[in-house]
Design an enzyme around this catalytic site. Structure first.
Site, PDB file in Angstrom:
ATOM      1  N   GLY A  95       3.158  -1.043   4.161  1.00 33.06           N
ATOM      2  CA  GLY A  95       3.215   0.378   3.817  1.00 33.06           C
ATOM      3  C   GLY A  95       4.629   0.775   3.442  1.00 33.06           C
ATOM      4  O   GLY A  95       5.088   0.533   2.324  1.00 33.06           O
ATOM      5  N   GLY A  96       5.354   1.332   4.404  1.00 30.36           N
ATOM      6  CA  GLY A  96       6.665   1.907   4.144  1.00 30.36           C
ATOM      7  C   GLY A  96       7.616   1.019   3.368  1.00 30.36           C
ATOM      8  O   GLY A  96       8.264   1.458   2.411  1.00 30.36           O
ATOM      9  N   GLY A 104       3.291   2.269  10.704  1.00 35.64           N
ATOM     10  CA  GLY A 104       4.226   3.375  10.506  1.00 35.64           C
ATOM     11  C   GLY A 104       5.066   3.709  11.711  1.00 35.64           C
ATOM     12  O   GLY A 104       5.775   4.716  11.742  1.00 35.64           O
ATOM     13  N   HIS A 158      -9.268   1.162   5.453  1.00 33.09           N
ATOM     14  CA  HIS A 158      -7.957   1.352   6.097  1.00 33.09           C
ATOM     15  C   HIS A 158      -8.129   2.293   7.280  1.00 33.09           C
ATOM     16  O   HIS A 158      -8.907   3.249   7.230  1.00 33.09           O
ATOM     17  CB  HIS A 158      -6.949   1.909   5.094  1.00 33.09           C
ATOM     18  CG  HIS A 158      -5.553   1.852   5.591  1.00 33.09           C
ATOM     19  ND1 HIS A 158      -5.053   2.753   6.504  1.00 33.09           N
ATOM     20  CD2 HIS A 158      -4.555   0.982   5.338  1.00 33.09           C
ATOM     21  CE1 HIS A 158      -3.802   2.453   6.774  1.00 33.09           C
ATOM     22  NE2 HIS A 158      -3.474   1.377   6.095  1.00 33.09           N
ATOM     23  N   GLU A 192      -6.471   4.646   8.310  1.00 35.04           N
ATOM     24  CA  GLU A 192      -6.257   6.063   8.021  1.00 35.04           C
ATOM     25  C   GLU A 192      -7.506   6.705   7.385  1.00 35.04           C
ATOM     26  O   GLU A 192      -7.790   7.882   7.598  1.00 35.04           O
ATOM     27  CB  GLU A 192      -5.023   6.218   7.116  1.00 35.04           C
ATOM     28  CG  GLU A 192      -3.741   5.894   7.870  1.00 35.04           C
ATOM     29  CD  GLU A 192      -2.600   5.384   7.003  1.00 35.04           C
ATOM     30  OE1 GLU A 192      -1.574   4.974   7.553  1.00 35.04           O
ATOM     31  OE2 GLU A 192      -2.746   5.365   5.761  1.00 35.04           O
ATOM     32  N   GLU A 204      -4.700  -4.895  10.986  1.00 33.95           N
ATOM     33  CA  GLU A 204      -3.634  -3.903  11.141  1.00 33.95           C
ATOM     34  C   GLU A 204      -3.813  -3.165  12.461  1.00 33.95           C
ATOM     35  O   GLU A 204      -4.591  -2.210  12.546  1.00 33.95           O
ATOM     36  CB  GLU A 204      -3.703  -2.883  10.007  1.00 33.95           C
ATOM     37  CG  GLU A 204      -3.487  -3.455   8.614  1.00 33.95           C
ATOM     38  CD  GLU A 204      -3.046  -2.390   7.641  1.00 33.95           C
ATOM     39  OE1 GLU A 204      -3.665  -1.311   7.574  1.00 33.95           O
ATOM     40  OE2 GLU A 204      -2.036  -2.626   6.966  1.00 33.95           O
ATOM     41  N   SER A 220       4.132  -2.219  10.147  1.00 39.24           N
ATOM     42  CA  SER A 220       5.609  -2.258  10.224  1.00 39.24           C
ATOM     43  C   SER A 220       6.205  -3.600   9.812  1.00 39.24           C
ATOM     44  O   SER A 220       7.167  -4.075  10.422  1.00 39.24           O
ATOM     45  CB  SER A 220       6.068  -1.862  11.626  1.00 39.24           C
ATOM     46  OG  SER A 220       5.709  -0.517  11.890  1.00 39.24           O
ATOM     47  N   ASN A 279       0.866  -1.185   0.000  1.00 31.26           N
ATOM     48  CA  ASN A 279       0.000   0.000   0.000  1.00 31.26           C
ATOM     49  C   ASN A 279       0.898   1.229   0.000  1.00 31.26           C
ATOM     50  O   ASN A 279       1.478   1.570   1.018  1.00 31.26           O
ATOM     51  CB  ASN A 279      -0.904  -0.014   1.239  1.00 31.26           C
ATOM     52  CG  ASN A 279      -1.716   1.263   1.374  1.00 31.26           C
ATOM     53  OD1 ASN A 279      -1.770   2.090   0.456  1.00 31.26           O
ATOM     54  ND2 ASN A 279      -2.343   1.433   2.530  1.00 31.26           N
ATOM     55  N   TRP A 280       1.015   1.879  -1.126  1.00 34.58           N
ATOM     56  CA  TRP A 280       1.911   3.015  -1.235  1.00 34.58           C
ATOM     57  C   TRP A 280       1.405   4.250  -0.507  1.00 34.58           C
ATOM     58  O   TRP A 280       2.133   5.222  -0.311  1.00 34.58           O
ATOM     59  CB  TRP A 280       2.169   3.383  -2.698  1.00 34.58           C
ATOM     60  CG  TRP A 280       2.820   2.319  -3.523  1.00 34.58           C
ATOM     61  CD1 TRP A 280       3.240   1.075  -3.120  1.00 34.58           C
ATOM     62  CD2 TRP A 280       3.128   2.402  -4.917  1.00 34.58           C
ATOM     63  NE1 TRP A 280       3.779   0.387  -4.164  1.00 34.58           N
ATOM     64  CE2 TRP A 280       3.729   1.169  -5.283  1.00 34.58           C
ATOM     65  CE3 TRP A 280       2.964   3.385  -5.897  1.00 34.58           C
ATOM     66  CZ2 TRP A 280       4.157   0.921  -6.586  1.00 34.58           C
ATOM     67  CZ3 TRP A 280       3.391   3.139  -7.195  1.00 34.58           C
ATOM     68  CH2 TRP A 280       3.982   1.911  -7.535  1.00 34.58           C
ATOM     69  N   LYS A 281       0.149   4.260  -0.138  1.00 35.49           N
ATOM     70  CA  LYS A 281      -0.480   5.414   0.510  1.00 35.49           C
ATOM     71  C   LYS A 281      -0.284   6.650  -0.386  1.00 35.49           C
ATOM     72  O   LYS A 281      -0.256   6.505  -1.618  1.00 35.49           O
ATOM     73  CB  LYS A 281       0.049   5.574   1.934  1.00 35.49           C
ATOM     74  CG  LYS A 281      -0.179   4.295   2.750  1.00 35.49           C
ATOM     75  CD  LYS A 281       0.142   4.427   4.223  1.00 35.49           C
ATOM     76  CE  LYS A 281      -0.078   3.117   4.945  1.00 35.49           C
ATOM     77  NZ  LYS A 281       0.177   3.204   6.396  1.00 35.49           N
TER      78      LYS A 281
HETATM   79  O1  LIG Z   1      -1.412  -0.381   4.638  1.00 33.73           O
HETATM   80  C1  LIG Z   1      -0.334  -0.593   5.217  1.00 33.73           C
HETATM   81  C2  LIG Z   1      -0.278  -0.493   6.681  1.00 33.73           C
HETATM   82  O2  LIG Z   1      -0.879   0.697   7.086  1.00 33.73           O
HETATM   83  C3  LIG Z   1       1.098  -0.697   7.267  1.00 33.73           C
HETATM   84  O3  LIG Z   1       1.926   0.404   7.010  1.00 33.73           O
HETATM   85  P1  LIG Z   1       3.471   0.282   7.505  1.00 33.73           P
HETATM   86  O4  LIG Z   1       4.028  -0.982   6.869  1.00 33.73           O
HETATM   87  O5  LIG Z   1       4.133   1.540   6.998  1.00 33.73           O
HETATM   88  O6  LIG Z   1       3.436   0.178   9.023  1.00 33.73           O
END
Ligand SMILES: O=C[C@H](O)COP(=O)(O)O
Length: 259
Positions: A241-242, A180, A102, A104, A174, A220, A10-12
Site C-alpha cells: 500500500g503506502g 497501514g 481486500h 478494506e 494481509e 506495511s 495497491n494505491w488505494k
Molecule cells: O493492499 C495493500 C495492503 O493493504 C497493505 O497496505 P500497507 O502497505 O499500506 O500496509
C-alpha cells in the site's frame, strides 16, 4: 517449481490520473536505473479506476515493464448496478490483475466470502488474474485463531474455481493489524500463514496446484523489510500500500532480489 515473485502496488484511493502519470514515469525510470529484471520479479500497479486508462496509455506508449490492474470488480456482467465497474470494461482497458476481497472492502462494503468468490470468478471469466485477499483482525490473532480464520476465508473464496485456474491466480495474506500501521508481521508470521494457505490449496486440489499458486504477504511492506519476508519459502511477493505511492520505495521492493 519456481514461482516468479509478484510485487503489486495497491494505491488505494490515492493519486488522480495526473499524479498517476508522474508516479508511473518515475517508477519506470527507477526500475531502469536499478537494472530491473522482470524474470526475477513482476511489477504491478493497481491504481484507482479513474487512473487506469491514463496508466495503461503511458505503460503501452513507453513499453514499461509494468503490469496494471484494478482494485475491485463487479460480480455482474452489466446492467443497473450504479457505481460498479464490469470485468469487460476492465479487460478492455488491458488490466491483467484484479484485487478482490481486500479487507478494506470486506469491512467498509460488507463484502462476504461468497461475493469475493463471485468477483474472483468474474475476473477469471474476463481473462484477468484475481489477487484474492485474506487475513485476520488483531483479536483473532491474539486468540491464536489466525490460521483457522484465514484458511477458512480462502476455502470459501476458491469455491468452484477449477484447479487449472487456481494454479494461475494470486492469494494475498494481509493481517489487518499490519495494514497501514507500520506494524509489519514478522517474516515467520507471514511464512506460517502462507504455508498454511498452500497446504489448504493442496488439500482442496492437489500438490501441483499448491506448488503453482503464488501467495503474497501484505501489511506495511517497506524496502527495509521486504528481503527478509521474501526469503521465506512460501512467500511469493507482496501487496504493497503506502510504499507503492513512492516510486523509489516501490522500485526497491520490486527489485528486492538485489539486496
Ligand atoms: O493492499 C495493500 C495492503 O493493504 C497493505 O497496505 P500497507 O502497505 O499500506 O500496509
Amino acid at each position: 517449481m519456481s514461482r516468479t515473485p509478484i510485487m503489486a502496488g495497491n494505491w488505494k484511493m490515492n493519486l488522480d490520473h495526473v499524479a498517476a502519470t508522474s508516479l508511473v514515469q518515475d517508477l519506470g525510470e527507477a526500475l531502469k536505473a536499478a537494472g530491473y529484471d522482470s524474470a526475477k520479479s513482476e511489477a504491478v500497479v493497481i491504481p484507482p479506476f479513474t487512473d487506469i486508462r491514463t496508466v495503461a496509455t503511458l505503460i503501452d506508449a513507453d513499453k514499461l515493464p509494468i503490469a496494471y490492474g484494478a482494485q475491485d470488480i463487479s460480480a455482474h456482467d452489466d446492467g443497473a448496478y450504479t457505481g460498479e465497474v464490469s470485468g469487460t470494461m476492465l479487460s478492455k482497458l488491458g488490466c491483467s490483475y484484479v484485487v478482490v476481497g481486500h479487507s478494506e472492502r470486506r469491512e467498509y462494503h460488507n463484502e462476504s466470502d461468497e461475493l469475493v468468490n463471485a468477483k474472483a470468478k468474474k475476473a477469471i471469466e474476463n481473462g484477468m488474474t484475481p489477487i484474492i485477499c485474506c487475513g485476520e483482525a488483531l483479536e483473532v490473532r491474539k486468540a491464536g485463531k489466525h490460521v483457522e480464520h484465514t484458511v477458512g476465508q480462502i476455502k470459501a473464496d476458491l469455491d468452484g474455481i477449477p484447479a487449472e485456474q487456481v494454479a494461475k491466480l494470486v492469494i494475498a495474506y494481509e493481517p489487518i493489524w499490519a495494514i497501514g500501521t507500520g506494524e509489519t508481521a514478522t517474516a515467520d508470521d507471514a511464512q506460517e500463514v502462507c504455508q498454511a494457505i498452500r497446504e489448504a490449496v493442496k488439500e482442496l486440489y492437489d500438490a501441483p496446484t499448491a506448488e503453482a499458486v503464488r501467495i503474497q504477504y501484505g501489511g506495511s511492506v517497506k524496502p527495509a523489510n521486504v528481503a527478509e519476508i521474501m526469503a521465506k519459502p512460501d512467500v511469493d511477493g507482496a501487496l504493497v500500500g503506502g510504499a507503492s505511492l513512492k516510486a523509489g520505495d516501490f522500485s526497491k521492493i520490486v527489485t528486492f532480489y538485489e539486496a
